[in-house]
Design an enzyme around this catalytic site. Structure first.
Site, PDB file in Angstrom:
ATOM      1  N   LEU A  18      -6.926 -19.777  28.600  1.00 14.21           N
ATOM      2  CA  LEU A  18      -7.080 -19.307  27.246  1.00 14.21           C
ATOM      3  C   LEU A  18      -6.135 -19.260  26.196  1.00 14.21           C
ATOM      4  CD1 LEU A  18      -9.557 -18.274  25.801  1.00 14.21           C
ATOM      5  CD2 LEU A  18      -8.814 -16.032  26.600  1.00 14.21           C
ATOM      6  N   LYS A 111      -1.709   0.179  21.363  1.00 17.92           N
ATOM      7  CA  LYS A 111      -1.788   0.189  22.989  1.00 17.92           C
ATOM      8  C   LYS A 111      -3.146   0.650  23.466  1.00 17.92           C
ATOM      9  CE  LYS A 111       2.796  -0.565  23.967  1.00 17.92           C
ATOM     10  NZ  LYS A 111       3.236  -1.516  25.205  1.00 17.92           N
ATOM     11  N   ILE A 436      20.853  -3.473  15.084  1.00 14.66           N
ATOM     12  CA  ILE A 436      20.319  -3.076  16.160  1.00 14.66           C
ATOM     13  C   ILE A 436      20.597  -3.909  17.540  1.00 14.66           C
ATOM     14  CG2 ILE A 436      17.956  -2.446  17.333  1.00 14.66           C
ATOM     15  CD1 ILE A 436      18.754  -0.815  14.871  1.00 14.66           C
ATOM     16  N   ARG A 520      -1.106 -13.747  23.404  1.00 16.30           N
ATOM     17  CA  ARG A 520       0.094 -13.214  23.897  1.00 16.30           C
ATOM     18  C   ARG A 520       0.124 -12.782  25.299  1.00 16.30           C
ATOM     19  NH1 ARG A 520       5.615 -12.364  22.703  1.00 16.30           N
ATOM     20  NH2 ARG A 520       5.974 -10.615  24.183  1.00 16.30           N
ATOM     21  N   CYS A 521       0.958 -13.205  26.318  1.00 17.13           N
ATOM     22  CA  CYS A 521       1.102 -12.944  27.611  1.00 17.13           C
ATOM     23  C   CYS A 521       2.629 -12.508  28.098  1.00 17.13           C
ATOM     24  CB  CYS A 521       0.518 -13.855  28.527  1.00 17.13           C
ATOM     25  SG  CYS A 521      -1.008 -14.515  28.175  1.00 17.13           S
ATOM     26  N   CYS A 648      11.911   1.825  18.649  1.00 14.09           N
ATOM     27  CA  CYS A 648      11.480   1.200  17.511  1.00 14.09           C
ATOM     28  C   CYS A 648       9.839   1.745  17.307  1.00 14.09           C
ATOM     29  CB  CYS A 648      11.320  -0.317  17.638  1.00 14.09           C
ATOM     30  SG  CYS A 648      11.384  -1.080  19.064  1.00 14.09           S
ATOM     31  N   GLU A 670      12.835   3.087  13.756  1.00 10.61           N
ATOM     32  CA  GLU A 670      12.109   2.530  12.655  1.00 10.61           C
ATOM     33  C   GLU A 670      11.617   3.705  11.719  1.00 10.61           C
ATOM     34  OE1 GLU A 670       8.657   0.159  13.788  1.00 10.61           O
ATOM     35  OE2 GLU A 670       7.754   1.008  11.965  1.00 10.61           O
ATOM     36  N   HIS A 699      10.074  -6.871  10.846  1.00  8.82           N
ATOM     37  CA  HIS A 699       8.844  -7.456  10.994  1.00  8.82           C
ATOM     38  C   HIS A 699       8.432  -8.553   9.994  1.00  8.82           C
ATOM     39  CE1 HIS A 699       9.516  -3.866  13.785  1.00  8.82           C
ATOM     40  NE2 HIS A 699       8.896  -4.855  14.704  1.00  8.82           N
TER      41      HIS A 699
HETATM   42  N1  GLN Z   1      18.639  -4.638  20.938  1.00  9.62           N
HETATM   43  C1  GLN Z   1      17.510  -5.184  20.892  1.00  9.62           C
HETATM   44  C2  GLN Z   1      17.391  -6.243  19.839  1.00  9.62           C
HETATM   45  O1  GLN Z   1      18.071  -5.896  18.853  1.00  9.62           O
HETATM   46  C3  GLN Z   1      16.392  -3.989  20.693  1.00  9.62           C
HETATM   47  C4  GLN Z   1      14.757  -4.455  20.730  1.00  9.62           C
HETATM   48  C5  GLN Z   1      14.084  -3.445  20.645  1.00  9.62           C
HETATM   49  O2  GLN Z   1      14.014  -2.605  20.105  1.00  9.62           O
HETATM   50  N2  GLN Z   1      12.668  -4.013  21.212  1.00  9.62           N
HETATM   51  O3  GLN Z   1      16.373  -7.084  19.805  1.00  9.62           O
HETATM   52 ZN    ZN Z   2      13.326  -2.008  18.012  1.00 12.08          ZN
END
Ligand code: GLN
Ligand code: ZN
Length: 764
Positions: A18, A111, A436, A520-521, A648, A670, A699
């Site tokens: 799929l 979710k 991050i 997405r899987c 996040c 975030e 994002h």
């Molecule tokens: N250290 C990870 C990154 O920068 C953190 C990813 C996340 O928060 N999901 O990709």
């Molecule tokens: Zn994150």
């Protein structure tokens, strides 16, 4: 005779057919007919499998091109008005709802209960109308019937459908609009669906109301009675299904509803079973979830038989057997796992094997155990081997766990003393800047990793390639003027898999994909045994990165709760115990990083909040062991070593005290998407340590300018003491390109400098 059925099965196909068909269709490479034909093939194979296993019905309506909630949006004719789609909804329009189009943002995704599956959130306004779109469910039903199957359609119940949606402003600003108000409008359409199914020759309809496993506001709980009195008259026999947990305060009400049967989750709600049986009205069917639909382990069939034999004797025909929930949450089949070792391979059951086990149980109940003696003894042998395996039980891990004392889950000194020691050591400016962890994962990086995995690149060449990437990332960060650098995570494919592959106790399937959303899987690691860390996992890369710069480089690890949350974990010990084992393995890595001179170490916990139990009453116990696991991973270091964590998501005001209890020296989170909305909570609860609220959204390709980031920082500085504020993006940068990353980070560094400048001006 006990019957057997499933609530739903995976729809991605045994080899993610799929996914590939969807993506080809979206790229314009195949037409709608070809996509539909792939989908039909998957459904037919699923039905054939259920039928061949001897289940009493095949389940229809569990298939979706993208998501089951979106299917109901289509079926109920309630696509968000902002898209301007008419009825019937065409398939390309359905995909636009899910993925957005030039003019409209996609519907929000979130979710599905406590799973890693994401559904599309229905949008409700005071003007929302419902009308039956006959194209969806009924065609699939006809397809199953034409193929000669005895079908049981499944619907998401009206209350769950409304509850999981969101109120949006309509044309007029509706004061006090509550989506529950739409129930009266919705019920007639459900009744129409049921009547139509009945007319199409259907006896039973499964109607899922998993919100019964949640804390429900009283008006929602009482709406059930009204709703099901209405639907009960529509013709079909209703099997009201709840799953993912016990019903608790919703139990009695649910059992009294005018439906022909109920399904309860005998795995997660097993403790309630005695009560269910006591209260179940004498004419109702009880469908009992006896096989765990949320994990990948073989069911102990003999234990299940012993446990439910008495119940079977008592209910006889009124007992149906099922997995606890839809099998959507487990991989399709073990058929493709020849490469997996016998241990743990022989302990596993994916959807196909779970269906077979269900059929075995049914036969054992109906015809006696001797009828399936061979299956039962093979099952008992597999379980005994798992139970006794030295790959599961490591005495050294058990001894370490037993020796844990409160000393292990707290730092040596309270935060203010650590803060002083760290300030002395690192001499960072005010508003220190950092990122991050990950930097852009370029095609070259992916290619090098893939070639190394396929043995097409030598270890030495691979190391050299990754070191070049690290060198590049460090040079860029130095040039940008960032204060705390990272090595960039080029060597990591996935933040859980990377560590799981290096830890004892984890296995990786070849084809164990589970749908996350749409096409997405994910392929979650399988945590089958006691966890330990045979050797350092990240120290070499971190040490190399640190050798290239005078600025501190942050070591980068994934935390125990996230490792747990994003894996299939053992069912033979509490999750808390597994989390502690992972925590000890991470603690070893933290100690080695510290010894290698890495003074700042980040332990990511992006899944910390999603681990929260469905019921608030269970939160405290979870947060207690989850924060302890984090502290155990983090607290083996000296005062001058600075521990960061990262999460996040922006909704955690309700768990701030538990996040503070993790006692990380610095947390990055975030906030930019919500315009520092999160920080409201910090007004009421003063977070004791340092904090980096993300100042831009990674994002999105949009790059905010320096002024915008400065404004966000000023906003943050009103609720958080400026000397505890860090400056960083919302999340890792691995999905972005280098050009945009550099521009954004340059703006971010400038924003930090502007903050320092105005702080100095204020003093003067
Ligand atoms: N250290 C990870 C990154 O920068 C953190 C990813 C996340 O928060 N999901 O990709
Ligand atoms: Zn994150």
């Amino acid at each position: 005779m006990a019957l057997a059925h499933v609530l739903g099965v995976p729809r991605i196909g045994p080899n993610r057919e799929l996914k590939f068909a969807l993506e080809a269709f979206w790229r314009g490479e195949i037409d709608e007919a070809a996509l539909r034909s792939t989908a039909s093939g998957i459904r037919q194979a699923n039905w054939r499998r259920q039928h061949a296993a001897g289940l009493d019905f095949v389940t229809v309506g569990d298939f979706a091109f993208y998501d089951q909630m979106l299917n109901h949006v289509a079926l109920l004719g309630c696509a968000p008005q902002r898209f301007g789609f008419g009825a019937p909804l065409a398939l390309p329009e359905y995909f636009q709802l899910a993925r957005g189009n030039g003019a409209c943002q996609a519907m929000e995704m979130t979710k599905w209960f406590d799973t890693n599956y994401h559904y599309l959130v229905p949008e409700f306004t005071p003007e929302t109308q419902f009308s039956l779109d006959p194209g969806w469910l009924f065609e699939e039903l006809a397809e199953a019937q034409t193929a000669g199957f005895d079908a049981k359609p499944v619907l998401i119940g009206p209350l769950t459908f409304l509850f999981l949606g969101k109120e949006k402003p309509g044309k007029e600003k509706a004061v006090g609009f509550d989506r529950l108000d739409l129930l009266e409008r919705l019920l007639p359409v459900y009744a129409q669906i049921l009547a139509r199914l009945n007319a199409q020759g259907i006896e039973w309809v499964q109607i899922d109301e998993p919100i019964l496993a949640l804390d429900l506001p009283p008006e929602w709980r009482s709406a059930f009675e009204r709703a099901y009195h209405h639907l009960n008259t529509a013709g079909a026999k209703l099997l009201l299904a709840s799953y993912f947990g016990p019903l608790r305060d919703n139990l009695l009400g649910a059992l009294k509803l005018p439906v022909a049967g109920v399904h309860v989750d005998g795995i997660r709600g097993g403790d309630e079973l005695a009560q269910v049986i006591d209260w179940l009205p004498a004419t109702r069917i009880l469908s009992l979830g006896v096989i765990d639909g949320r994990n990948v382990w073989k069911t102990d069939l003999t234990a299940a038989l012993e446990r439910f034999e008495g119940l079977h004797a008592r209910l006889a025909d009124r007992l149906w057997l099922a997995p606890s929930c839809s099998l959507l949450h487990v991989p399709v089949s073990l058929a493709g796992e020849a490469a997996l070792d016998a241990e743990p391979g022989n302990w596993l059951a994916f959807a196909e094997e779970k269906i077979a086990a269900l059929a075995t149980l049914r036969t054992a109940f109906n015809q006696g155990r001797q009828a399936v003696a061979a299956e039962l003894s093979a099952n008992a042998r597999a379980l005994a081997s798992r139970h006794a395996s030295s790959r599961v039980h490591d005495a050294a891990v058990a001894a370490r766990l037993a020796a844990l004392t409160p000393v292990h889950d707290g730092r040596n000194s309270p935060f203010p003393l650590r803060q002083a020691a760290q300030r002395k050591r690192f001499k960072l400016p005010d508003f220190p800047t950092t990122t991050i962890g990950s930097f852009p994962q370029t095609p070259e990086i992916r290619r090098a990793r893939a070639r190394f995995k396929a043995d097409a690149l030598s270890e030495a060449d691979y190391t050299a390639a990754m070191q070049r990437e690290i060198g590049y990332a460090i040079a860029k960060q130095d040039a940008l003027g960032l204060d705390v650098l990272v090595h960039g995570e080029a060597e990591r494919n996935d933040m859980v898999e990377y560590f799981g592959e290096q830890l004892a106790g984890f296995a990786f399937s070849h084809n164990g994909w589970v749908q996350s959303y749409g096409s997405r899987c994910v392929k979650p690691p399988i945590l089958y045994g006691d966890v330990s860390r045979p050797r350092p996992m990240t120290v070499g890369w971190a040490r190399y990165a640190q050798s290239l710069t005078g600025k501190p480089v942050k070591g980068m690890l994934t935390g125990p709760v996230t490792m747990l949350q994003w894996s299939f974990v053992r069912d033979d010990q509490p999750r808390a115990a597994t989390a502690l084992q992972i925590a000890l393995a991470i603690r070893d890595e933290v100690a080695d990083l510290e010894a290698a001179g890495i003074g700042i170490i980040q332990i990511d916990e992006p899944a910390y909040r999603e681990g929260l139990p469905l019921r608030k009453a269970d939160w405290a116990a979870y947060l207690d062991w989850a924060s302890r696991a984090f502290r155990i991973s983090a607290s083996g270091v000296g005062d001058a070593t600075q521990i960061h964590t990262h999460m996040c998501y922006s909704e955690f005001n309700d768990i701030l005290p538990a996040i503070a209890a993790m006692d990380a020296d610095v947390i990055t989170i975030e906030t930019s998407r919500s315009d520092m909305e999160l920080l409201r909570g910090f007004g009421e609860f003063s977070y004791p340590n340092e904090i980096g609220p993300g100042v831009y959204d990674i994002h999105s390709p949009r790059i905010p300018d320096t002024a915008e980031m400065t404004r966000l920082l000023e906003k943050a500085a009103r609720v958080i003491a400026p000397d505890r504020l860090w400056v960083n993006p919302d999340c890792g940068l691995k999905t972005r390109g280098w050009t945009e990353t550099e521009t954004a980070l340059a703006h971010m560094v400038a924003a930090a400098r502007a903050m320092r400048e105005s702080a100095r001006a204020a003093i003067r």
